[in-house]
Design a protein around this motif. Sequence first.
Motif, PDB file in Angstrom:
ATOM      1  N   UNK A 190       0.735  -1.168   0.068  1.00 11.30           N
ATOM      2  CA  UNK A 190      -0.175   0.062  -0.089  1.00 11.30           C
ATOM      3  C   UNK A 190       0.838   1.338  -0.154  1.00 11.30           C
ATOM      4  N   UNK A 191       0.791   1.930  -1.014  1.00 11.28           N
ATOM      5  CA  UNK A 191       1.585   3.034  -0.977  1.00 11.28           C
ATOM      6  C   UNK A 191       0.875   4.586  -1.050  1.00 11.28           C
ATOM      7  N   UNK A 192       1.331   5.286  -0.464  1.00 10.92           N
ATOM      8  CA  UNK A 192       0.751   6.780  -0.503  1.00 10.92           C
ATOM      9  C   UNK A 192       1.928   7.941  -0.812  1.00 10.92           C
ATOM     10  N   UNK A 193       2.219   7.922  -2.077  1.00 12.92           N
ATOM     11  CA  UNK A 193       3.387   8.821  -2.515  1.00 12.92           C
ATOM     12  C   UNK A 193       3.018  10.236  -2.214  1.00 12.92           C
ATOM     13  N   UNK A 194       2.045  10.682  -1.899  1.00 13.96           N
ATOM     14  CA  UNK A 194       1.743  12.088  -1.537  1.00 13.96           C
ATOM     15  C   UNK A 194       2.393  12.323  -0.542  1.00 13.96           C
ATOM     16  N   UNK A 195       2.446  11.390   0.378  1.00 14.15           N
ATOM     17  CA  UNK A 195       2.864  11.435   1.905  1.00 14.15           C
ATOM     18  C   UNK A 195       3.888  10.691   2.329  1.00 14.15           C
ATOM     19  N   UNK A 196       4.587  10.204   1.153  1.00 13.14           N
ATOM     20  CA  UNK A 196       5.709   9.113   1.218  1.00 13.14           C
ATOM     21  C   UNK A 196       5.605   8.267   2.407  1.00 13.14           C
ATOM     22  N   UNK A 197       4.429   7.621   2.212  1.00 14.69           N
ATOM     23  CA  UNK A 197       4.128   6.407   3.000  1.00 14.69           C
ATOM     24  C   UNK A 197       3.899   5.221   2.182  1.00 14.69           C
ATOM     25  N   UNK A 198       4.400   4.064   2.720  1.00 19.26           N
ATOM     26  CA  UNK A 198       4.432   2.684   2.057  1.00 19.26           C
ATOM     27  C   UNK A 198       4.768   1.576   2.794  1.00 19.26           C
ATOM     28  N   UNK A 199       4.211   0.541   2.465  1.00 17.73           N
ATOM     29  CA  UNK A 199       4.336  -0.593   3.771  1.00 17.73           C
ATOM     30  C   UNK A 199       3.883  -1.667   2.611  1.00 17.73           C
ATOM     31  N   UNK A 200       4.685  -2.591   2.667  1.00 17.45           N
ATOM     32  CA  UNK A 200       4.642  -3.875   1.995  1.00 17.45           C
ATOM     33  C   UNK A 200       4.832  -5.010   3.184  1.00 17.45           C
ATOM     34  N   UNK A 201       4.189  -6.032   2.859  1.00 16.97           N
ATOM     35  CA  UNK A 201       4.178  -7.159   3.776  1.00 16.97           C
ATOM     36  C   UNK A 201       4.208  -8.515   3.000  1.00 16.97           C
ATOM     37  N   UNK A 202       5.098  -9.267   3.109  1.00 18.20           N
ATOM     38  CA  UNK A 202       5.297 -10.784   2.542  1.00 18.20           C
ATOM     39  C   UNK A 202       4.871 -11.812   3.438  1.00 18.20           C
ATOM     40  N   UNK A 203       4.039 -12.789   2.888  1.00 19.93           N
ATOM     41  CA  UNK A 203       3.757 -13.849   3.864  1.00 19.93           C
ATOM     42  C   UNK A 203       4.276 -15.111   3.110  1.00 19.93           C
ATOM     43  N   UNK A 204       4.380 -16.064   3.970  1.00 20.50           N
ATOM     44  CA  UNK A 204       4.096 -17.556   3.601  1.00 20.50           C
ATOM     45  C   UNK A 204       2.961 -17.934   4.156  1.00 20.50           C
ATOM     46  N   UNK A 205       1.984 -18.633   3.454  1.00 21.93           N
ATOM     47  CA  UNK A 205       0.647 -18.879   4.193  1.00 21.93           C
ATOM     48  C   UNK A 205       0.121 -17.584   4.875  1.00 21.93           C
ATOM     49  N   UNK A 206      -0.289 -17.851   6.394  1.00 24.39           N
ATOM     50  CA  UNK A 206      -0.388 -16.770   6.753  1.00 24.39           C
ATOM     51  C   UNK A 206       0.440 -16.228   8.023  1.00 24.39           C
ATOM     52  N   UNK A 207       1.700 -16.406   7.673  1.00 33.96           N
ATOM     53  CA  UNK A 207       2.826 -15.991   8.395  1.00 33.96           C
ATOM     54  C   UNK A 207       3.640 -14.685   7.770  1.00 33.96           C
ATOM     55  N   UNK A 208       3.930 -13.798   8.489  1.00 35.07           N
ATOM     56  CA  UNK A 208       4.764 -12.610   7.785  1.00 35.07           C
ATOM     57  C   UNK A 208       6.463 -13.121   7.868  1.00 35.07           C
ATOM     58  N   UNK A 209       6.903 -12.929   6.595  1.00 37.49           N
ATOM     59  CA  UNK A 209       8.348 -13.424   6.330  1.00 37.49           C
ATOM     60  C   UNK A 209       9.035 -12.273   6.089  1.00 37.49           C
ATOM     61  N   UNK A 210       8.802 -11.163   5.833  1.00 34.34           N
ATOM     62  CA  UNK A 210       9.127  -9.882   5.296  1.00 34.34           C
ATOM     63  C   UNK A 210       8.291  -8.649   5.387  1.00 34.34           C
ATOM     64  N   UNK A 211       9.049  -7.602   5.446  1.00 30.56           N
ATOM     65  CA  UNK A 211       8.305  -6.302   5.199  1.00 30.56           C
ATOM     66  C   UNK A 211       9.088  -5.143   4.932  1.00 30.56           C
ATOM     67  N   UNK A 212       8.452  -4.151   4.303  1.00 33.22           N
ATOM     68  CA  UNK A 212       9.094  -2.860   4.031  1.00 33.22           C
ATOM     69  C   UNK A 212       8.329  -1.851   4.516  1.00 33.22           C
ATOM     70  N   UNK A 213       8.658  -0.612   5.221  1.00 35.54           N
ATOM     71  CA  UNK A 213       8.039   0.357   5.786  1.00 35.54           C
ATOM     72  C   UNK A 213       8.458   1.830   5.253  1.00 35.54           C
ATOM     73  N   UNK A 214       7.872   2.728   5.014  1.00 34.73           N
ATOM     74  CA  UNK A 214       8.244   4.002   4.833  1.00 34.73           C
ATOM     75  C   UNK A 214       7.361   5.007   5.398  1.00 34.73           C
ATOM     76  N   UNK A 215       8.022   5.831   6.313  1.00 28.00           N
ATOM     77  CA  UNK A 215       7.095   6.698   6.937  1.00 28.00           C
ATOM     78  C   UNK A 215       6.575   6.211   8.068  1.00 28.00           C
ATOM     79  N   UNK A 216       7.130   5.124   8.529  1.00 32.84           N
ATOM     80  CA  UNK A 216       6.456   4.431   9.837  1.00 32.84           C
ATOM     81  C   UNK A 216       7.427   4.424  11.070  1.00 32.84           C
TER      82      UNK A 216
END
Lengths: 414, 157
Positions: free
Chosen positions: A345-371
């Motif tokens: 989910x990116x909100x370029x106007x406010x320089x916010x971004x979040x990416x979550x990567x899953x295996x099944x229902x488990x988070x295995x990686x993430x990126x965050x901007x502005x958090x």
Amino acid sequence: MNYVILGAGPAGVIAAETLRRTDPNGSVTIVGDEREAPYSRMAIPYLLADNIKPAGTHLRHGAGHYDKLGITLRPGRAARIDGAAKSVTLEDGGKISFDKLLIATGSRPTRPPIPGIDLAGIESCWTLKDAAAIAARAKPGGRVVLMGAGFIGCIILEALHARKVDLTVVEMADRMVARMMDKTGGDMIGRWCERQGVKVMTSTRVTAIEKSKNGLRLALDGGRHLEADLVVCATGVAPNVRFLEASGVKTEFGVLVDHHLASSVANVYAAGDVAQGPEMITGKTEVHAIQPTASEHGRIAALNMAGQPTHYRGSLSMNVLNTLGLVSSSFGQWQGVPGGTMVEKADPDHSRYLRLCFRDDVVVGALALGLTQHVGVLRGLVQTGIRLGPWKQRLMGDPNLVMHAYLDRTKGLA
Amino acid sequence: MQKSLLIDPDKCTSCLQCEMACSFEHEGAFNPAKSRIKIFEFEHGRRAIPYTCTQCAEAWCLHACPVEALVRNQATGAVEVKEDVCVGCKVCTIACPFGTINYNQSTGKVAKCDLCGGDPQCAAACPTGAITYVDSDWTGYERMKQWAVKTDNRPQA
């Protein structure tokens, strides 16, 4: 028991302190090749930005800290080690014998093999000495070219900007911080920097550097040129393993270590930037040249050296970066894993971004901007492998609910 | 006997008095955005969880700090930020798997719960007893320890 540690960075110092606690009667020696008290390279950018004094970079602040613990700091640099004879030969000719050896020699900056790369006026930014050289030349209005917009380049970028130089960043990859951010996040960081007056040139290579009338002239691919008073080279680092060539200690990129931080040679361990150890999620061996890994490696290697067999789950790649006020972070397998899913989910106007990567229902990686609030929970999710159950589907709709998902699944039991 | 914050989400009405008290104590202003304890609402406010640092034994933040800016207060058991030493590198904020140490952009330092030196204002302000400050034996400490073990990357005794 006679413990010798090569390297006075965080891995080495934490190992020494852990050895002292675990084996109060052992002899603990740290061999370091810099003249200053053991310090943190992580603090250098803040020194460069004049936020702290040199002593503010020190790993430990108590007067006589090492003396009090009975830890000997021995100046020197290892030239070679002999695992069978249990001895280290130093470059100054000195010899040190050991019962258990820890290689914590860290990494060194590398430079691209281009003509003129070693000219005066081109500095790496790795040691306190480098920082002093940069500080002396990075004057307000001075033309500074930063080669490399990786993690270290971006940290220096902040400090150079604070020194009010005329700054241009040249980066080979198609975006900034390519190893910790995807294209969406890297481009948002790039635009953020440009809005603050930094010239950002991605997908650009410096092909040669030569002296010019009043400074340095950089040739770029595509025939363009840049003029600079100072070039800061931050194009990467590599583990300090060269002195191990004839030692029998197995290396790939770094020193290969197992789940006990033991190398291929008996009684020889490795920790920190120099160690290539198991990764937490894939189980492959990787060099994670980051502070949390150095700290965990140092502690666990020391426990094993002191005769307390201790299993290490593996390191988790993670970084947090502040580029001119925009905070970004990355965790684990943020590129995703085979058969996994991801949501962005990116909100370029406010320089916010979040990416979550899953295996099944488990988070295995993430990126965050502005958090900046509760960002550590992303590590918690990856590390604990908490099953998200129904929250997985909700997060696919809105990843910003990640803190709610975490709390609901753990019932707020921090 | 060391004391700890005991949080009982079932009693929380999300009145935010704790956030107000925390921010006033630490920042001198009633500004929940600056609070070190945070109320998370679920089901449109029908349920709420107050959340802050448990001063965990693992102290991930403390071990990750490169410059020894995080220290354990031996009297209260709280891990405290030495603001004059913190350089603002934020490594602790990603190292803490609970997300309970956070970067404050206006100060350029990190901030976390310090138990107000032994007189936590969130507990004092809570009107329903959802947040209390009690002897550590009473805090459901075992539950928390069980949870911590799951996150632990360090040797098990």
